[in-house]
Write an enzyme that holds these catalytic residues in place. Structure first.
Site, PDB file in Angstrom:
ATOM      1  N   THR A 116      34.416  47.310  39.620  1.00  0.00           N
ATOM      2  CA  THR A 116      35.553  47.187  40.528  1.00  0.00           C
ATOM      3  C   THR A 116      36.231  45.841  40.288  1.00  0.00           C
ATOM      4  O   THR A 116      35.567  44.821  40.071  1.00  0.00           O
ATOM      5  CB  THR A 116      35.138  47.301  42.007  1.00  0.00           C
ATOM      6  OG1 THR A 116      34.253  46.229  42.352  1.00  0.00           O
ATOM      7  CG2 THR A 116      34.478  48.638  42.281  1.00  0.00           C
ATOM      8  N   ASP A 168      29.966  46.906  41.738  1.00  0.00           N
ATOM      9  CA  ASP A 168      30.995  46.525  42.698  1.00  0.00           C
ATOM     10  C   ASP A 168      31.058  45.011  42.755  1.00  0.00           C
ATOM     11  O   ASP A 168      30.344  44.365  43.522  1.00  0.00           O
ATOM     12  CB  ASP A 168      30.663  47.116  44.071  1.00  0.00           C
ATOM     13  CG  ASP A 168      31.839  47.033  45.031  1.00  0.00           C
ATOM     14  OD1 ASP A 168      32.856  46.418  44.688  1.00  0.00           O
ATOM     15  OD2 ASP A 168      31.731  47.599  46.140  1.00  0.00           O
ATOM     16  N   GLY A 169      31.896  44.444  41.902  1.00  0.00           N
ATOM     17  CA  GLY A 169      32.011  42.991  41.822  1.00  0.00           C
ATOM     18  C   GLY A 169      33.356  42.464  42.273  1.00  0.00           C
ATOM     19  O   GLY A 169      33.509  41.280  42.559  1.00  0.00           O
ATOM     20  N   LYS A 170      34.375  43.342  42.305  1.00  0.00           N
ATOM     21  CA  LYS A 170      35.742  42.975  42.695  1.00  0.00           C
ATOM     22  C   LYS A 170      36.187  41.708  41.969  1.00  0.00           C
ATOM     23  O   LYS A 170      36.769  40.797  42.561  1.00  0.00           O
ATOM     24  CB  LYS A 170      35.857  42.829  44.208  1.00  0.00           C
ATOM     25  CG  LYS A 170      35.556  44.137  44.952  1.00  0.00           C
ATOM     26  CD  LYS A 170      35.722  43.979  46.447  1.00  0.00           C
ATOM     27  CE  LYS A 170      35.469  45.296  47.162  1.00  0.00           C
ATOM     28  NZ  LYS A 170      34.074  45.759  47.086  1.00  0.00           N
ATOM     29  N   ARG A 171      35.947  41.662  40.672  1.00  0.00           N
ATOM     30  CA  ARG A 171      36.292  40.487  39.882  1.00  0.00           C
ATOM     31  C   ARG A 171      37.805  40.351  39.752  1.00  0.00           C
ATOM     32  O   ARG A 171      38.542  41.331  39.712  1.00  0.00           O
ATOM     33  CB  ARG A 171      35.641  40.573  38.496  1.00  0.00           C
ATOM     34  CG  ARG A 171      34.114  40.556  38.535  1.00  0.00           C
ATOM     35  CD  ARG A 171      33.594  39.309  39.253  1.00  0.00           C
ATOM     36  NE  ARG A 171      32.168  39.147  39.087  1.00  0.00           N
ATOM     37  CZ  ARG A 171      31.290  39.066  40.084  1.00  0.00           C
ATOM     38  NH1 ARG A 171      31.704  39.184  41.327  1.00  0.00           N
ATOM     39  NH2 ARG A 171      30.008  38.873  39.849  1.00  0.00           N
TER      40      ARG A 171
END
Length: 312
Positions: free
Chosen positions: A141, A104-107
């Site tokens: 993510t 879950d990094g929301k890059r």
């Protein structure tokens, strides 16, 4: 595609859940922290060591009942390179136990920068002709609000390396509607348009169960919108946050699943990690067994509303 493997694990275990490993020191039993601080002091290294020990204990108890983990990068990055090492070792340990890993990094970036994120988390880094996985997660993510420029660099890796991405579509946080619920162009909302873009982005990555390698993050805290998006996005696999500590329940998640009981995986982080803190009289070192009990309760809760999960 990557989500074929995840779907198969969900059906095998009859469990559509993912355990979010977002550890804070407050979630970790004192004995584990004391042992790590004895080795490294009350330092970033000591904190990261405690987190890794905590995570391994959870993974050992969860790996045969929960198909996946979802570590959130921020909870590791706050401890500097020691924390990033703990993230790396957590991913490797979970994969060694057969678990699917969603980072879950929301890059969110474009061009070669997004290519670098893709390689770091999903691909192989080229070191003067020798290729090696940096983190090696199964999915990542990402934030799609920079448009196609921020997604297309990921798609080749998803196809070539059997990986997947989850794009933020309708998130579970209270203020998400400030942008995502806005209507435009014939009363279509921003979140619905983003969902349709996910369907388009995933067209070349359709797997054998009908879902693409481009998934969507859709929160359980908005069940009507979750149901709407399941209808509108028949080929998009959902990652569903918001169960448990954020207020979502099994019935709120029901609309995420298709007629075969698949199509989504539901996340619980604090509910599983902190289960030991809610059991009176429990030895804190039995934290992982408490997490297992909560994971089984959650599995059974979800299954009571979605029924049997089937591949065909």
């Amino acid at each position: 595609m990557s989500f074929d493997r995840l779907i198969e694990k969900i059906v095998e275990m009859q469990n559509p859940t993912v355990a979010g490993l977002d550890p804070k020191l407050a979630y970790i039993p004192e004995k584990i922290k004391e042992e790590s601080f004895k080795k490294y002091g009350k330092t970033l290294e000591g904190a990261a060591d405690a987190i890794l020990t905590f995570n391994k204990g959870l993974i050992d108890e969860l790996c045969d009942v929960v198909p996946a983990i979802k570590p959130q990068c921020a909870y590791y990055e706050m401890y500097g390179w020691y924390g990033v090492r703990a993230l790396d070792e957590t991913i490797k340990y979970a994969k060694s136990k057969g678990m699917f890993v969603i980072t879950d990094g929301k890059r969110n970036d474009i061009g070669t920068t997004m290519e670098a994120y893709a390689v770091a988390h999903l691909g192989e880094t080229d070191v003067d002709g020798v290729k090696e996985e940096a983190f090696g997660a199964d999915a990542l993510t990402v934030n799609g609000y920079l448009g196609t420029d921020g997604i297309s660099p990921l798609l080749d890796i998803c196809k070539d390396k059997d990986k997947g991405i989850f794009v933020l579509v309708k998130t579970s946080n209270p203020s998400s509607g400030e942008l995502q619920n806005l209507e435009f162009r014939s009363d279509e909302t921003v979140y619905l348009h983003m969902g349709k873009m996910c369907e388009h982005w995933g067209e070349t990555t359709v797997g054998k169960y009908g879902y693409t390698g481009v998934g969507a993050v859709v929160g359980a805290t908005y069940p009507e919108m979750l149901t709407e998006l399941r209808t509108e996005l028949p080929k998009t696999f959902f990652l569903v946050p918001g169960y448990g500590a954020q207020g979502g329940g099994a019935k709120d998640c029901q609309g995420a699943f298709d007629e075969k009981g698949i199509g989504a995986i539901v996340n619980s982080s604090r509910g599983i990690m902190c289960a030991w803190q809610k059991e009176d009289g429990l030895d804190p070192m039995d934290y992982a067994k408490a997490a297992r009990r909560e994971a089984i309760r959650m599995r059974d809760d979800l299954k009571s509303v979605i029924g049997e999960m089937k591949l065909g």
